[in-house]
Design a protein around this motif. Sequence first.
Motif, PDB file in Angstrom:
ATOM      1  N   LEU A  15      50.831  61.358  28.904  1.00 19.70           N
ATOM      2  CA  LEU A  15      51.065  62.014  30.179  1.00 19.70           C
ATOM      3  C   LEU A  15      52.553  62.005  30.517  1.00 19.70           C
ATOM      4  CD1 LEU A  15      48.200  60.459  32.338  1.00 19.70           C
ATOM      5  CD2 LEU A  15      48.164  62.624  31.094  1.00 19.70           C
ATOM      6  N   THR A  16      52.983  63.043  31.203  1.00 23.91           N
ATOM      7  CA  THR A  16      54.354  63.043  31.709  1.00 23.91           C
ATOM      8  C   THR A  16      54.444  62.039  32.854  1.00 23.91           C
ATOM      9  OG1 THR A  16      53.915  64.753  33.366  1.00 23.91           O
ATOM     10  CG2 THR A  16      54.532  65.495  31.141  1.00 23.91           C
ATOM     11  N   ARG A  18      55.223  62.571  35.863  1.00 22.70           N
ATOM     12  CA  ARG A  18      54.595  63.148  37.051  1.00 22.70           C
ATOM     13  C   ARG A  18      53.072  63.076  36.962  1.00 22.70           C
ATOM     14  NH1 ARG A  18      55.797  69.283  39.338  1.00 22.70           N
ATOM     15  NH2 ARG A  18      54.489  69.156  41.208  1.00 22.70           N
ATOM     16  N   GLN A  19      52.544  63.371  35.774  1.00 24.93           N
ATOM     17  CA  GLN A  19      51.094  63.292  35.583  1.00 24.93           C
ATOM     18  C   GLN A  19      50.586  61.865  35.717  1.00 24.93           C
ATOM     19  OE1 GLN A  19      51.050  65.131  31.690  1.00 24.93           O
ATOM     20  NE2 GLN A  19      50.153  67.026  32.493  1.00 24.93           N
ATOM     21  N   GLU A  20      51.356  60.908  35.180  1.00 24.01           N
ATOM     22  CA  GLU A  20      50.959  59.508  35.275  1.00 24.01           C
ATOM     23  C   GLU A  20      50.960  59.052  36.734  1.00 24.01           C
ATOM     24  OE1 GLU A  20      49.561  55.895  34.369  1.00 24.01           O
ATOM     25  OE2 GLU A  20      49.752  57.553  32.950  1.00 24.01           O
ATOM     26  N   ARG A  22      50.428  60.961  39.285  1.00 26.36           N
ATOM     27  CA  ARG A  22      49.266  61.598  39.903  1.00 26.36           C
ATOM     28  C   ARG A  22      47.986  60.828  39.557  1.00 26.36           C
ATOM     29  NH1 ARG A  22      49.491  66.629  37.599  1.00 26.36           N
ATOM     30  NH2 ARG A  22      50.957  67.339  39.212  1.00 26.36           N
ATOM     31  N   ARG A  23      47.890  60.405  38.302  1.00 29.83           N
ATOM     32  CA  ARG A  23      46.713  59.642  37.866  1.00 29.83           C
ATOM     33  C   ARG A  23      46.616  58.312  38.620  1.00 29.83           C
ATOM     34  NH1 ARG A  23      44.684  56.098  33.900  1.00 29.83           N
ATOM     35  NH2 ARG A  23      42.749  56.843  32.943  1.00 29.83           N
ATOM     36  N   VAL A  53      45.805  65.709  45.577  1.00 31.89           N
ATOM     37  CA  VAL A  53      45.729  66.600  44.419  1.00 31.89           C
ATOM     38  C   VAL A  53      44.622  67.623  44.675  1.00 31.89           C
ATOM     39  CG1 VAL A  53      46.503  64.791  42.829  1.00 31.89           C
ATOM     40  CG2 VAL A  53      44.054  65.200  43.123  1.00 31.89           C
ATOM     41  N   THR A  57      42.208  69.911  39.847  1.00 26.48           N
ATOM     42  CA  THR A  57      43.079  69.013  39.080  1.00 26.48           C
ATOM     43  C   THR A  57      42.401  67.665  38.871  1.00 26.48           C
ATOM     44  OG1 THR A  57      45.057  70.073  39.989  1.00 26.48           O
ATOM     45  CG2 THR A  57      45.322  67.854  39.066  1.00 26.48           C
ATOM     46  N   TYR A  61      41.315  65.539  35.226  1.00 23.59           N
ATOM     47  CA  TYR A  61      41.592  64.143  34.862  1.00 23.59           C
ATOM     48  C   TYR A  61      40.301  63.371  34.633  1.00 23.59           C
ATOM     49  CZ  TYR A  61      46.602  64.318  35.978  1.00 23.59           C
ATOM     50  OH  TYR A  61      47.951  64.593  35.973  1.00 23.59           O
TER      51      TYR A  61
END
Length: 209
Positions: A15-16, A18-20, A22-23, A53, A57, A61
């Motif tokens: 994950l990027t 930003r994605q991390e 968000r997670r 989110v 989206t 995930y």
Amino acid sequence: MPAEVSSASPSSPALTERQEARRRRILHASAQLASRGGFDAVQMREVAESSQVALGTLYRYFPSKVHLLVATMQAQLEHMHGTLRKKPPQGATAAERVAETLMRAFRALQREPHLADAMVRALTFADRSVSPEVDQVSRQTTMIILDAMGLEDPTPQQLSAVRVIEHTWHSALITWLSGRASIAQVKIDIETVCRLIDLTAPEEPARRR
């Protein structure tokens, strides 16, 4: 607890940043909702709103609430592992250290009974589609036990003992959450199963006379 940090599955694409982030927000929102009202309180739309989110989206995930709550359990165990490393168990034997470690983890879950119940129910409901998340929970539990044992290269027999200990710990959680076992009984069961560690320890070679 609830913890806020977790990482993606080793088998999933990296994950990027930003994605991390968000997670992590999603998992934190899941833990917060579960801690207030248990399994039924975790609704995907509310998780999406709380973590800021889009609902679509969130489903990319985590395809279901069960996927989400099993991943939440992995995050909680990861957080516990970090805490345990900062203050390692003090038992004289590997069996004593593992028993102490698992009881500390159990008491952390005991402080959040609704969250614990939600995560354990999700594990119980998990089907094959949730196997990657369930495997992560198992790997994290195994790492916690091996760290307490002080082992980096366990034998097959020791790994077998670890699996039995892990199963007993999860079973103890279920029986306690359902009101069928007291904390005292859980402690006895954990200490009893941890004696397998001593039974599977490699024998030292006999000294030559």
